[in-house]
Design a protein around this motif. Structure first.
Motif, short mmCIF file in Angstrom:
data_model
loop_
_atom_site.label_atom_id
_atom_site.label_comp_id
_atom_site.label_asym_id
_atom_site.label_seq_id
_atom_site.Cartn_x
_atom_site.Cartn_y
_atom_site.Cartn_z
N MET A 25 -3.48 12.41 -4.78
CA MET A 25 -2.92 11.06 -4.71
C MET A 25 -3.59 10.15 -5.73
O MET A 25 -2.91 9.44 -6.49
CB MET A 25 -3.11 10.49 -3.30
CG MET A 25 -2.65 9.04 -3.14
SD MET A 25 -2.79 8.44 -1.44
CE MET A 25 -4.58 8.36 -1.23
N ILE A 26 -4.92 10.18 -5.77
CA ILE A 26 -5.65 9.31 -6.69
C ILE A 26 -5.43 9.75 -8.13
O ILE A 26 -5.21 8.93 -9.02
CB ILE A 26 -7.16 9.30 -6.34
CG1 ILE A 26 -7.35 8.62 -4.98
CG2 ILE A 26 -7.97 8.57 -7.41
CD1 ILE A 26 -8.76 8.72 -4.44
N GLU A 27 -5.46 11.08 -8.36
CA GLU A 27 -5.25 11.58 -9.72
C GLU A 27 -3.85 11.22 -10.21
O GLU A 27 -3.66 10.82 -11.37
CB GLU A 27 -5.44 13.10 -9.74
CG GLU A 27 -5.46 13.68 -11.14
CD GLU A 27 -5.87 15.15 -11.15
OE1 GLU A 27 -5.18 15.92 -11.84
OE2 GLU A 27 -6.84 15.50 -10.46
N GLY A 28 -2.86 11.32 -9.32
CA GLY A 28 -1.50 10.96 -9.69
C GLY A 28 -1.38 9.49 -10.04
O GLY A 28 -0.68 9.13 -11.00
N TYR A 29 -2.09 8.66 -9.28
CA TYR A 29 -2.07 7.22 -9.58
C TYR A 29 -2.71 6.96 -10.94
O TYR A 29 -2.15 6.24 -11.78
CB TYR A 29 -2.79 6.43 -8.49
CG TYR A 29 -3.14 5.03 -8.95
CD1 TYR A 29 -2.15 4.05 -9.06
CD2 TYR A 29 -4.44 4.69 -9.35
CE1 TYR A 29 -2.44 2.78 -9.54
CE2 TYR A 29 -4.74 3.43 -9.82
CZ TYR A 29 -3.73 2.48 -9.92
OH TYR A 29 -4.03 1.23 -10.40
N LEU A 30 -3.89 7.53 -11.18
CA LEU A 30 -4.61 7.27 -12.43
C LEU A 30 -3.82 7.75 -13.64
O LEU A 30 -3.84 7.11 -14.70
CB LEU A 30 -5.98 7.97 -12.40
CG LEU A 30 -6.98 7.50 -11.34
CD1 LEU A 30 -8.24 8.34 -11.39
CD2 LEU A 30 -7.31 6.03 -11.51
N ALA A 31 -3.11 8.85 -13.48
CA ALA A 31 -2.37 9.43 -14.61
C ALA A 31 -1.05 8.73 -14.85
O ALA A 31 -0.52 8.78 -15.97
CB ALA A 31 -2.12 10.91 -14.35
N GLY A 32 -0.52 8.06 -13.82
CA GLY A 32 0.85 7.56 -13.93
C GLY A 32 1.01 6.06 -14.02
O GLY A 32 2.12 5.56 -13.85
N SER A 52 0.86 -1.18 0.00
CA SER A 52 0.00 0.00 0.00
C SER A 52 0.90 1.23 0.00
O SER A 52 2.07 1.15 0.38
CB SER A 52 -0.92 0.01 1.22
OG SER A 52 -0.16 0.09 2.41
N GLY A 53 0.34 2.34 -0.43
CA GLY A 53 1.15 3.55 -0.47
C GLY A 53 0.35 4.77 -0.82
O GLY A 53 -0.85 4.71 -1.10
N THR A 54 1.05 5.90 -0.81
CA THR A 54 0.39 7.17 -1.10
C THR A 54 1.10 7.93 -2.22
O THR A 54 0.65 8.99 -2.64
CB THR A 54 0.38 8.07 0.15
OG1 THR A 54 1.74 8.26 0.61
CG2 THR A 54 -0.44 7.43 1.27
N LYS A 55 2.22 7.37 -2.73
CA LYS A 55 2.94 8.04 -3.82
C LYS A 55 3.61 6.98 -4.70
O LYS A 55 3.81 5.84 -4.27
CB LYS A 55 3.95 9.03 -3.27
CG LYS A 55 4.97 8.45 -2.32
CD LYS A 55 5.84 9.56 -1.74
CE LYS A 55 6.86 9.00 -0.74
NZ LYS A 55 7.69 10.06 -0.16
N PRO A 56 3.95 7.34 -5.94
CA PRO A 56 4.45 6.37 -6.91
C PRO A 56 5.61 5.51 -6.42
O PRO A 56 5.71 4.34 -6.79
CB PRO A 56 4.86 7.25 -8.10
CG PRO A 56 3.93 8.41 -8.02
CD PRO A 56 3.75 8.67 -6.55
N SER A 57 6.49 6.07 -5.60
CA SER A 57 7.65 5.29 -5.14
C SER A 57 7.23 4.11 -4.26
O SER A 57 8.00 3.17 -4.05
CB SER A 57 8.64 6.18 -4.38
OG SER A 57 8.02 6.76 -3.24
#
Length: 198
Positions: free
Chosen positions: A99-106, A15-20
């Motif tokens: 966080m969610i937008e970054g996940y969806l986009a990346g 689980s996480g909150t950022k791409p790394s």
């Protein structure tokens, strides 16, 4: 196809909150999004035939990270934090959007987003934002309405037609699901397998 997909392996990955924090993008991913307490965790558990893979809670906003689950070493289910009624600090809630937008986009391996809604409540503003955002990220939305067992069969179909009319789409695009009865799993697995190629 039209058969329940047999899940032999369903394991929590990370689980996480950022791409790394996220796992490598090797397998096709299916994200699950929806309002707090809409039955998202119960849906995932029943879909994979497990009772405690995804932790369920009666407390809105329980999921505050993005959680990844390995399904049969063939695909990854991604449980997104719920939105809407969560009784969590505003600072936490404010961080969820980026966080969610970054996940969806990346995530290049993200194939679809299962948009989970309550059949009784229909499509709310937050749900509509989620549905409309999916194509912007090149993701196919799969619209699933839980709590279908709260209606009789005819009433549930009528409710589906009403919502489809509001969304200006064929009723067949909306999937009805009952986690308690396990109904709707076959149709949802069909959609998931179509977009993942599994």
């Amino acid at each position: 196809m039209s058969a329940i997909y047999k899940v032999n392996k369903a394991e929590f990955m990370t689980s996480g909150t950022k791409p790394s924090h996220y796992p490598p993008t090797e397998l096709p991913e299916i994200a699950f999004g929806g309002a707090s307490n809409v039955g998202k965790s119960s849906l995932i558990n029943s879909l994979v035939g497990r009772t405690k893979l995804v932790k369920t809670s009666k407390t809105p906003g329980h999921t505050q990270t993005i959680n990844f689950f390995n399904i049969n070493d063939a695909m990854v289910f991604v449980d997104l934090p719920g939105y809407g009624f969560a009784k969590v600090p505003l600072s936490v809630k404010a961080a969820w959007g980026p966080m969610i937008e970054g996940y969806l986009a990346g995530r290049p391996t993200l194939r679809a987003m299962v948009c989970v809604m309550d059949l009784r409540r229909g499509v709310r503003d937050d749900d509509m934002m989620l549905i409309e955002s999916a194509p912007l990220f090149g993701i196919q939305p799969i619209l699933v309405f839980t709590k279908a067992d709260k209606y009789g069969r005819n009433a549930a179909q009528q409710r589906r037609r009403e919502i489809a009319k509001d969304l200006n789409c064929p009723p067949g695009e909306l999937l009805l699901y009952s986690s308690t009865k396990g109904e709707g799993g076959e149709a949802l697995w069909d959609r998931i397998r179509q977009v993942t190629g599994v």
